[in-house]
Design an enzyme around this catalytic site. Structure first.
Site, PDB file in Angstrom:
ATOM      1  N   TYR A 164       0.825  -1.206   0.000  1.00 13.76           N
ATOM      2  CA  TYR A 164       0.000   0.000   0.000  1.00 13.76           C
ATOM      3  C   TYR A 164       0.863   1.262   0.000  1.00 13.76           C
ATOM      4  O   TYR A 164       0.654   2.178  -0.806  1.00 13.76           O
ATOM      5  CB  TYR A 164      -0.918  -0.026   1.226  1.00 13.76           C
ATOM      6  N   LYS A 168       1.169   4.067  -2.997  1.00 14.06           N
ATOM      7  CA  LYS A 168       0.812   5.459  -2.727  1.00 14.06           C
ATOM      8  C   LYS A 168       2.003   6.384  -2.942  1.00 14.06           C
ATOM      9  O   LYS A 168       1.854   7.528  -3.383  1.00 14.06           O
ATOM     10  CB  LYS A 168       0.275   5.589  -1.304  1.00 14.06           C
TER      11      LYS A 168
END
Length: 258
Positions: A164, A168
Site C-alpha cells: 500500500y 501510494k
C-alpha cells in the site's frame, strides 16, 4: 454558481468531473463536493451498488448532474468503456480525481505476489489508466485538473502495508511526471495525502487503536472525508490554476517533516 467561468472562459458547468472509487468515504465526499461546485460528475465503483446509489442520491441532493458507472480501474479496457459512457452522457472529462484504492495488509515476509500485485494494479496502475485515457481530451480542451489521492503512509511508511505504501508513494512520482508533461497545456496534476480519516472501516476498530492514532496526530483527532474533499475540490477548481506537482497533506500534521 453554474455561470462561474475558469481562466480560459468556460463555465464550470461544462467541466466534466470523473472520480474513481466514489461509492463511499473520501470518494463519496469528493463527488458531492464537485457536484455542489457545479460540475457534472461521474464516478466509478467496483461492486458496492448500495454505496454507489447513496453517493448518487447525495450528489443529486447537492444539485448536481451525476452518473455512476461500474468499472475496475485496474482493467484498462473497463476504464475505456467507463470513459466512453461518461463522454456520451456529459462530454469529455477535464477534471479527474483518482481515489480508488484497496488494501491487502500483511507483513512483507509473508506477503503474497497476488496481494502485492492487486494493490499495485488498483492503487497505482489504475491511476495511470485513467490519466492516460483522460489526457487526450484535456489536451484538446487545453484545460485539465488531475488530483491523485495518496496517503501519509507514502511518506512515513506503515508496518504491514509495504504494498500500500509503495503504491501510494508511486503516485507522487506519477503525479510530478504528468505535471511536467502537461503543464504547457494548462493541465495541472497534484497529490492529496490524507492521514487517518473517519470512514466505515474505522468504525469497526477498537477504542485502544483509535486512541493510539489520535495520540500520534498533532491535532489530536481523526480527519473527516469532507475535510479531504474540500482540499481536493480546491485543487480541481479554477482558483488552483497555479498549483501543480504539489503534495498536499490532509493529515492533522502526522507526516510533517517527511
Amino acid at each position: 454558481m453554474g455561470e462561474r467561468a475558469d481562466p480560459v472562459g468556460c463555465p464550470v458547468t461544462e467541466r466534466v468531473a470523473f472520480v474513481t472509487g466514489g461509492s463511499r468515504g473520501i470518494g463519496k465526499a469528493v463527488v458531492v463536493a464537485l457536484a455542489r461546485a457545479g460540475h457534472p460528475v461521474a464516478f466509478c465503483y467496483t461492486s458496492d451498488e448500495d454505496g454507489a446509489r447513496a453517493t448518487q442520491e447525495a450528489a443529486e441532493h447537492a444539485g448536481g448532474k451525476v452518473l455512476a458507472v461500474r468499472a475496475d480501474v485496474a482493467d484498462a479496457n473497463a476504464v475505456d468503456t467507463a470513459f466512453r459512457e461518461v463522454e456520451s452522457a456529459f462530454g469529455p472529462v477535464t477534471v479527474l480525481v483518482n481515489n480508488a484504492g484497496i488494501a491487502r495488509d500483511g507483513l512483507v515476509v509473508r506477503m503474497s505476489d497476488e496481494h502485492w500485485r492487486a494493490v499495485m494494479d488498483t492503487n497505482l496502475t489504475g491511476a495511470f489508466h485513467t490519466i492516460r485515457r483522460a489526457t487526450p481530451g484535456m489536451m484538446k480542451a487545453r484545460y485539465g485538473r488531475i488530483v491523485n489521492v495518496s496517503s501519509a503512509s507514502a511518506h512515513i511508511g506503515q508496518a504491514g502495508q509495504a504494498n500500500y505504501a509503495a503504491a501510494k508513494a508511486g503516485l507522487v512520482g506519477l503525479t510530478r511526471s504528468v505535471a511536467r508533461e502537461l503543464a504547457r497545456r494548462n493541465i495541472t496534476c497534484n497529490v492529496v495525502a490524507p492521514g487517518p480519516i473517519v470512514t466505515s472501516m474505522t468504525d469497526d476498530l477498537t477504542d485502544d487503536w483509535r486512541a493510539q492514532v489520535e495520540a500520534a496526530v498533532p491535532l489530536g483527532r481523526l480527519g473527516t472525508a469532507e475535510e479531504c474533499a474540500a482540499v481536493i475540490a480546491f485543487l480541481c477548481s479554477e482558483s488552483a490554476a497555479y498549483v501543480t506537482g504539489a503534495v498536499v497533506p490532509v493529515d492533522g500534521g502526522l507526516a510533517m517533516g517527511h
